[in-house]
Motif scaffolding. Sequence first.
Motif, short mmCIF file in Angstrom:
data_model
loop_
_atom_site.label_atom_id
_atom_site.label_comp_id
_atom_site.label_asym_id
_atom_site.label_seq_id
_atom_site.Cartn_x
_atom_site.Cartn_y
_atom_site.Cartn_z
N ALA A 190 18.02 -45.64 7.59
CA ALA A 190 16.58 -45.78 7.33
C ALA A 190 16.16 -47.24 7.12
N LEU A 191 16.80 -48.16 7.84
CA LEU A 191 16.43 -49.58 7.74
C LEU A 191 15.42 -49.94 8.83
N GLY A 192 15.51 -49.21 9.97
CA GLY A 192 14.70 -49.54 11.13
C GLY A 192 13.21 -49.62 10.79
N PRO A 198 11.65 -48.74 14.11
CA PRO A 198 12.41 -47.51 13.88
C PRO A 198 13.29 -47.21 15.09
N THR A 199 14.46 -46.70 14.85
CA THR A 199 15.35 -46.36 15.97
C THR A 199 15.89 -44.94 15.80
N ALA A 200 15.71 -44.13 16.82
CA ALA A 200 16.24 -42.76 16.82
C ALA A 200 17.72 -42.83 17.17
N PRO A 237 26.15 -55.46 13.31
CA PRO A 237 26.87 -56.41 12.44
C PRO A 237 25.95 -57.18 11.50
N THR A 238 24.68 -57.37 11.88
CA THR A 238 23.78 -58.14 11.02
C THR A 238 23.60 -57.46 9.66
N VAL A 239 23.58 -56.14 9.70
CA VAL A 239 23.38 -55.41 8.43
C VAL A 239 24.69 -54.75 7.99
N GLU A 273 25.39 -57.36 21.77
CA GLU A 273 24.98 -57.25 20.36
C GLU A 273 25.51 -58.48 19.61
N LYS A 274 24.68 -59.04 18.70
CA LYS A 274 25.08 -60.26 18.00
C LYS A 274 24.97 -60.07 16.50
N ARG A 275 25.66 -60.93 15.77
CA ARG A 275 25.45 -60.95 14.32
C ARG A 275 24.49 -62.08 14.01
C1 LIG Z 1 16.43 -53.57 20.66
C2 LIG Z 1 17.40 -53.65 19.50
C3 LIG Z 1 18.33 -54.67 19.48
C4 LIG Z 1 19.22 -54.79 18.43
N1 LIG Z 1 20.12 -55.80 18.42
C5 LIG Z 1 20.96 -55.96 17.37
C6 LIG Z 1 21.88 -57.05 17.32
O1 LIG Z 1 21.99 -57.86 18.24
N2 LIG Z 1 22.66 -57.18 16.22
C7 LIG Z 1 22.60 -56.28 15.19
O2 LIG Z 1 23.30 -56.45 14.22
N3 LIG Z 1 21.78 -55.22 15.23
C8 LIG Z 1 20.96 -55.04 16.28
N4 LIG Z 1 20.07 -53.99 16.30
C9 LIG Z 1 20.23 -52.91 15.31
C10 LIG Z 1 19.51 -53.09 14.02
O3 LIG Z 1 20.35 -53.78 13.14
C11 LIG Z 1 19.23 -51.67 13.49
O4 LIG Z 1 18.35 -51.03 14.38
C12 LIG Z 1 18.65 -51.67 12.13
O5 LIG Z 1 19.60 -52.13 11.25
C13 LIG Z 1 18.20 -50.25 11.72
O6 LIG Z 1 19.26 -49.35 11.62
P1 LIG Z 1 19.05 -47.84 11.18
O7 LIG Z 1 18.72 -47.03 12.43
O8 LIG Z 1 20.38 -47.41 10.61
O9 LIG Z 1 17.95 -47.74 10.20
C14 LIG Z 1 19.18 -53.85 17.36
C15 LIG Z 1 18.25 -52.81 17.40
C16 LIG Z 1 17.36 -52.70 18.45
C17 LIG Z 1 16.35 -51.60 18.48
#
Ligand SMILES: Cc1cc2nc3c(=O)[nH]c(=O)nc-3n(C[C@H](O)[C@H](O)[C@H](O)COP(=O)(O)O)c2cc1C
Length: 302
Positions: A190-192, A198-200, A237-239, A273-275
């Motif tokens: 629930a961070l999105g 928001p991400t499904a 990785p960012t979170v 995907e990057k941190r």
């Molecule tokens: C288009 C898109 C690109 C993303 N790119 C990265 C990324 O490069 N590195 C990363 O750590 N997370 C990336 N994320 C993921 C986000 O960290 C993640 O959607 C957010 O933490 C929400 O997570 P949740 O669905 O668990 O709430 C990306 C998400 C989206 C939608």
Amino acid sequence: MQLKKSNIVVLGNFDGLHRGHQQLFECAKVEAKKQTPEAEVIGLSFFPPPSWVLAQNPKQLLTSSEEKRDRLIQIGINKFIEYPFNNIVAKMSPEEFFRGVLLEQLNAKTIVIGNNYYFGKNKVGNASYMEQLGKKYNVNICIVKDIKDNNTIISSTQIRALIAQGKMLEAQTLLGYPYMITGEIVHGRALGKTIGFPTANISANLYKVYPPNGVYATKFKVKNKLYTSITNVGNNPTVKGVEKTVETNIFNFNENIYGEIATVYFFDYLRPEKRFDGLDELIKQISIDKEKVKILSYSSPL
Ligand SMILES: Cc1cc2nc3c(=O)[nH]c(=O)nc-3n(C[C@H](O)[C@H](O)[C@H](O)COP(=O)(O)O)c2cc1C
Ligand SMILES: Nc1ncnc2c1ncn2[C@@H]1O[C@H](COP(=O)(O)OP(=O)(O)O)[C@@H](O)[C@H]1O
């Protein structure tokens, strides 16, 4: 199991239901027209796949059983049987399988196979042996040649390799449709929503081939509607995420879809995907990613 007489049985594993597999079913449909109106086309695969049982190596698949069934319905094939594969079936000779399963259980009048189909104990039955059995038991055998794309035979193995490298457009050319992942929408952390994206999340399927971690231009189907979308495959990785997720931000959409069955269609790979050093940078990058997807347009049968 007693089915109508004169059926057309298409044999194969059909992993991916790619253009080669589709060709087998097109041949079967032509054969069906030549036969009595009640003749039915039946797709017949083994499940679990023989390699899982014999090599004890459950390799990843391009299509789940449900995805295969759905794609078959889409091309007009409503009967798909997954014959249980076990050590007893594995020991059947080609002729025992032909007589016991294809003739007696499925009433096959016509059998359609690819030219590289092998069957029976130790895979000793091949296409020419199938033709001999056809003559002996008065069954039509249609052998379909491999389909090629640019001199490469279209095969599930080749497509798996392309997807594992993130070559989604190339995989699409061989599949005849964009690679898809279907599953239930499950809860994430629930961070999105808190970062404006928001991400499904699609539930994990251990047996699916996944594209490499990264960001993809996608389309998303839910409740029978199709949306433009962007999908991240990875561990966040960012979170400091741990599990690999497939999560999609759907454009112009604001509904609660937890528990729905949805499909993500992968069109193109955008970046790894990057941190990032913090959420601000992540948010900035996701906004750039979304702008990129907005100007892309993909037309392909799904
Ligand atoms: C288009 C898109 C690109 C993303 N790119 C990265 C990324 O490069 N590195 C990363 O750590 N997370 C990336 N994320 C993921 C986000 O960290 C993640 O959607 C957010 O933490 C929400 O997570 P949740 O669905 O668990 O709430 C990306 C998400 C989206 C939608
Ligand atoms: N545009 C959208 N894209 C994706 N999910 C959306 C969208 N609008 C609403 N939702 C809903 O929000 C959920 C995702 O919100 P999010 O904060 O990322 O939570 P979670 O971590 O549980 O996925 C989705 O599962 C869906 O039910």
